[in-house]
Scaffold this motif. Structure first.
Motif, mmCIF file in Angstrom:
data_model
loop_
_atom_site.group_PDB
_atom_site.id
_atom_site.type_symbol
_atom_site.label_atom_id
_atom_site.label_comp_id
_atom_site.label_asym_id
_atom_site.label_seq_id
_atom_site.Cartn_x
_atom_site.Cartn_y
_atom_site.Cartn_z
ATOM 1 N N LYS A 33 109.422 33.321 -7.096
ATOM 2 C CA LYS A 33 108.079 33.493 -6.530
ATOM 3 C C LYS A 33 107.623 32.464 -5.481
ATOM 4 O O LYS A 33 107.440 32.526 -4.437
ATOM 5 N N GLN A 34 108.078 31.169 -5.610
ATOM 6 C CA GLN A 34 107.772 30.005 -4.854
ATOM 7 C C GLN A 34 108.595 30.288 -3.540
ATOM 8 O O GLN A 34 108.259 30.207 -2.454
ATOM 9 N N GLN A 53 101.283 42.745 -3.524
ATOM 10 C CA GLN A 53 102.484 43.004 -2.683
ATOM 11 C C GLN A 53 103.797 42.007 -3.078
ATOM 12 O O GLN A 53 104.740 42.581 -2.955
ATOM 13 N N GLN A 54 103.235 40.966 -3.210
ATOM 14 C CA GLN A 54 104.382 39.916 -3.493
ATOM 15 C C GLN A 54 104.942 40.315 -4.784
ATOM 16 O O GLN A 54 106.215 39.988 -4.800
ATOM 17 N N LEU A 55 104.285 40.687 -5.826
ATOM 18 C CA LEU A 55 104.678 41.068 -6.928
ATOM 19 C C LEU A 55 105.915 42.227 -6.919
ATOM 20 O O LEU A 55 106.739 42.414 -7.614
ATOM 21 N N LEU A 56 105.318 43.074 -6.154
ATOM 22 C CA LEU A 56 106.183 44.393 -5.850
ATOM 23 C C LEU A 56 107.544 43.765 -5.422
ATOM 24 O O LEU A 56 108.505 44.377 -5.542
ATOM 25 N N ARG A 114 125.185 38.545 -5.779
ATOM 26 C CA ARG A 114 124.932 38.585 -7.156
ATOM 27 C C ARG A 114 123.694 37.616 -7.802
ATOM 28 O O ARG A 114 123.182 37.862 -8.755
ATOM 29 N N ASP A 115 123.361 36.805 -6.748
ATOM 30 C CA ASP A 115 122.527 35.743 -7.050
ATOM 31 C C ASP A 115 121.054 36.304 -6.680
ATOM 32 O O ASP A 115 120.981 36.332 -5.447
ATOM 33 N N GLU A 116 120.026 36.192 -7.502
ATOM 34 C CA GLU A 116 118.598 36.734 -7.220
ATOM 35 C C GLU A 116 118.070 35.810 -6.353
ATOM 36 O O GLU A 116 117.307 36.380 -5.363
ATOM 37 N N ASN A 117 118.310 34.606 -6.425
ATOM 38 C CA ASN A 117 117.762 33.698 -5.492
ATOM 39 C C ASN A 117 118.076 33.959 -3.917
ATOM 40 O O ASN A 117 117.257 33.634 -3.105
ATOM 41 N N THR A 118 119.336 34.331 -3.787
ATOM 42 C CA THR A 118 119.691 34.529 -2.455
ATOM 43 C C THR A 118 119.054 35.975 -1.767
ATOM 44 O O THR A 118 119.174 36.105 -0.773
#
Length: 208
Positions: free
Chosen positions: A4-5, A22-25, A46-50
């Motif tokens: 989120k950040q 929109q950000q949540l979507l 595979r990494d959500e962060n990237t």
């Protein structure tokens, strides 16, 4: 930094102001990519962060290039990049996501329903077989070399339509092979926050 950040920081750096919804979507879309990736082979990441930088923020670099458009086709959409993030940010833009891989279009259909994107249509099939639609902008991210991209999609452009091709490194060689009846309007370097790789946008239009 959580997702989120990371998203908020990236949007701020890009000068994009999106609603909380929109950000949540966008975050929900990343969660769907992660959930279904192993089933449908949507992305090598595979990494959500990237995924935030490489898929969401990278896709959103398209926004300034479609600000006056009403219709857009994302060719070879794969896991929905750049079409789905663009659709979330531009609910007024009618977007078609096209891919010849039925596993991928199954995912796209599911994602569109779950995210409630009323402005998105999913089409399955080869681009050269699409003849029932003309759009303002045809875009793709790493779909084909520029000359092939033009040849395969020129029938999709409406009267004043143009191409917005998303590329990695500056495509020197590809630009040399752009046909004479196509004008390269601009090649711009893109800055994607938290993405340590080159990105360029190539905007082209048929010569009148």
């Amino acid at each position: 930094m959580d997702n989120k950040q990371k998203l908020q920081t990236g949007l701020q750096e890009m000068g994009l102001s999106l609603t909380t919804a929109q950000q949540l979507l966008l975050l929900e879309y990343v969660a769907l990519l992660k959930k279904w990736n192993s089933t449908y082979n949507l992305t090598a990441l595979r990494d959500e962060n990237t995924m935030i930088s490489h898929h969401v923020l990278d896709s959103l670099t398209l926004l300034p290039y479609v600000k006056d458009a009403k219709t857009l086709m994302d060719v070879g959409s794969g896991g929905g990049m750049p079409g789905i993030p663009t659709a979330i940010c531009r609910p007024d833009l009618q977007i078609t996501l096209l891919d010849s891989n039925t596993k991928k279009t199954t995912f796209l259909q599911q994602a569109v329903i779950e995210l409630g994107l009323n402005n998105v249509t999913v089409a399955s099939g080869r681009v050269e077989a699409m003849h029932d639609k003309k759009v303002d902008v045809v875009t793709s991210r790493a779909f084909a070399e520029l000359a092939d991209f033009i040849a395969l999609t020129k029938h999709l452009l409406n009267e004043n339509g143009y191409w917005a091709a998303m590329k990695g490194v500056y495509p020197y060689e590809e630009l040399e092979h752009v046909p004479d009846n196509v004008e390269v309007a601009c090649v711009e370097k893109l800055d994607v926050p938290m993405l340590n790789a080159e990105r360029h946008m190539v905007v082209m239009r048929p010569k009148k």
